[in-house]
Each structure stands twice: as structure tokens, then as C-alpha cells.
Design an enzyme around this catalytic site. Structure first.
Site, PDB file in Angstrom:
ATOM      1  N   ASP A  92      48.587 -28.219  32.835  1.00  0.00           N
ATOM      2  CA  ASP A  92      48.156 -28.674  34.152  1.00  0.00           C
ATOM      3  C   ASP A  92      49.024 -29.896  34.507  1.00  0.00           C
ATOM      4  O   ASP A  92      49.673 -30.476  33.626  1.00  0.00           O
ATOM      5  CB  ASP A  92      46.671 -29.067  34.073  1.00  0.00           C
ATOM      6  CG  ASP A  92      46.214 -29.828  35.298  1.00  0.00           C
ATOM      7  OD1 ASP A  92      46.472 -29.342  36.415  1.00  0.00           O
ATOM      8  OD2 ASP A  92      45.593 -30.908  35.136  1.00  0.00           O
ATOM      9  N   ASP A 130      48.301 -32.646  37.586  1.00  0.00           N
ATOM     10  CA  ASP A 130      47.594 -33.854  38.031  1.00  0.00           C
ATOM     11  C   ASP A 130      46.477 -34.218  37.068  1.00  0.00           C
ATOM     12  O   ASP A 130      45.586 -33.416  36.794  1.00  0.00           O
ATOM     13  CB  ASP A 130      47.036 -33.640  39.443  1.00  0.00           C
ATOM     14  CG  ASP A 130      48.149 -33.430  40.441  1.00  0.00           C
ATOM     15  OD1 ASP A 130      48.996 -34.331  40.563  1.00  0.00           O
ATOM     16  OD2 ASP A 130      48.203 -32.360  41.074  1.00  0.00           O
TER      17      ASP A 130
END
Ligand code: XBP
Ligand code: MG
Length: 253
Positions: free
Chosen positions: A10, A12
Site C-alpha cells: 500500500d 498512503d
């Protein structure tokens, strides 16, 4: 049991703490530039993060927090324009090097590359934002290190739906059981677990109280040899920082 073949990250909150001092600031700059008096405080942004995707987040804000703002059939277009402006402000901010990577991220990615471990990205954010972070916080040209970058509107249903991880797996031509996912949030882990991926969590201020009960390991950060992680839940196999040897053990467990 297949061997570990790829790491899917991932962006953010996982690679960098981009939300509070990156995305939030850029949204507020876009609102101001458009002559709107909207301003997302640190606290309000925490509530808005329950919806992933910047356009979706603005629609949610109008729906739940700014119900007096008049909306009509032109509102989706307004949101689209605000979002394009927000992306410009965000990438501009990142180009100043304002947001560094979280501890251990660069080291782990380097170790993966040195050992021919495949790496990919699965994120809700706009592709230009991923490039801006990688090029300015990791290394110039590092976008090319990632075999697959699954980002933004490439799938219509964003996290917590599993679609973005399933899309990345398809591009990698791998099964979920060949990979590990790295996440920081409830929406993120719902998505990765929905795609049947074993998931390692590094929490941050916005996500520290989320329910990560399905995670293989929950840490405060990835850690460095001289700066250990704190284990919040799961089996760290006696290790003190995320490294490939530990990842193989987690994958095999
Ligand atoms: C993060 C998000 C994104 C960003 C904003 O997702 O939820 O919505 O806050 O990005 P992830 P955009 O943790 O999966 O990377 O404004 O570009 O949509
Ligand atoms: Mg995240």
C-alpha cells in the site's frame, strides 16, 4: 506451500505518512484556490479517511459534514476539477521532499531488490501521487522498480473492496498465496484479506485504533537494525525489524 515471490505495498500511510501533512494540505489548498471556505482540520480528516479515494472523500464530506452546501447535477464535475487541482498541489508538495518514507521502507525495498523478490503497489491514490512519492522520497527512477503499480481509478470499486489487490495479482500472474501485503489501515486490510493475502500492518496515528485482528503481524513501524519495531500483535519470530528472512517465516507460518 509455495515460496514467497512478491511483496505488494500500500502507499498512503504505509510507505509514508502522507495523509495528515500531504493529502489533507493539498485538499485545503485546492479548496482555497477554488474560492471555497472548506477547511479540513486534522481531526475532521481522520473521520473523512473512512472513505478512500479523494473524489469519493469530497462527496462524502458534502453528504455528511457540509450538508448546507448546495449540490446539483454539476457537483460531480466540480469534484473532478477540485480533485485535479488537489493532485497538482499534492505532487508539487512532494516534489519539495516534504514527506519522507517511513522507517525501514527503503531498506526493506532495497533488500527485496537485491534478492530478486518481486515488488508491486496496490493503492487507492492517483498514479501521479505514487510517482511523486517514489521519485522524491525513495529514489529517482524507482517507479520502475515496481513490476505492477495498481492505483486510483484502475478498478471502479476502491478499498475496502478487494479489486485493486486482485487486479495487481492478475498483472503479476501470481496467486495470493505467493505474496504478502503491507497495509496501515482498516480499509486497506479489508481489501488485502478480501484478496486472501497474508498482511503485515504498520500502524500510524490515524489508524492505531483500527481492528487488525486478521493481520499476520501488527507493528508500530517496519524498524531498522538499530531501531527496533514494537510488536502490537502477531508472531515476530524473535526478530526486531522487518527483513526478508522474517517475511519468509511469516509467509510459511
Ligand atoms: C489512500 C487514500 C487516498 C488518498 C487520496 O489510499 O485513501 O484516497 O487519501 O488520494 P491507500 P487521491 O492507503 O490505499 O494508498 O486524492 O489521489 O484519491
Ligand atoms: Mg494506506
Amino acid at each position: 506451500m509455495s515460496s514467497l515471490q512478491a511483496l505488494i505495498f500500500d502507499v498512503d500511510g504505509t510507505l509514508a505518512d502522507t495523509e495528515r501533512d500531504g493529502h489533507r494540505i493539498a485538499f485545503n489548498q485546492a479548496f482555497k484556490q477554488a474560492g471555497l471556505d472548506w477547511n479540513w482540520s486534522i481531526e475532521m480528516y481522520g473521520q473523512l479517511l473512512s472513505v478512500t479515494g479523494g473524489k469519493e472523500r469530497m462527496a462524502y464530506y458534502l453528504d455528511k459534514f457540509n450538508t448546507d452546501f448546495p449540490t446539483d447535477s454539476s457537483t460531480p464535475q466540480m469534484i473532478k476539477e477540485l480533485h485535479a487541482s488537489k493532485t497538482e498541489h499534492y505532487t508539487e508538495l512532494l516534489s519539495t521532499g516534504a514527506i519522507p518514507l517511513r522507517p525501514g521502507v527503503k531498506r526493506l525495498i532495497s533488500e527485496a531488490r537485491d534478492n530478486d523478490m518481486r515488488i508491486a503497489i496496490s493503492t487507492t491514490t492517483t498514479p501521479a501521487n505514487v510517482t511523486a512519492l517514489l521519485e522524491h522520497a525513495l529514489e529517482k527512477g524507482s517507479t520502475d522498480w515496481f513490476e505492477v503499480i495498481a492505483a486510483g481509478d484502475i478498478v471502479p470499486a476502491k478499498k475496502p473492496a478487494a479489486d485493486i489487490y486482485n487486479w495487481a495479482l492478475k498483472q503479476l500472474n501470481l496467486e495470493a498465496s505467493d505474496c504478502l501485503a503491507f497495509e496501515d489501515s482498516l480499509n486497506g486490510i479489508k481489501s488485502s484479506l478480501g484478496a486472501q493475502l497474508k498482511t503485515i500492518i504498520t500502524i500510524n496515528d490515524y489508524t492505531k485504533d483500527d481492528d487488525f485482528s486478521g493481520a499476520s503481524l501488527v507493528l508500530d513501524q517496519m524498524g531498522e537494525p538499530d531501531s527496533p519495531f514494537t510488536t502490537l500483535s502477531g508472531d515476530n519470530h524473535g526478530d526486531s525489524y522487518l527483513n526478508l528472512d522474517l517475511l519468509h517465516k511469516i509467509h510459511a507460518a
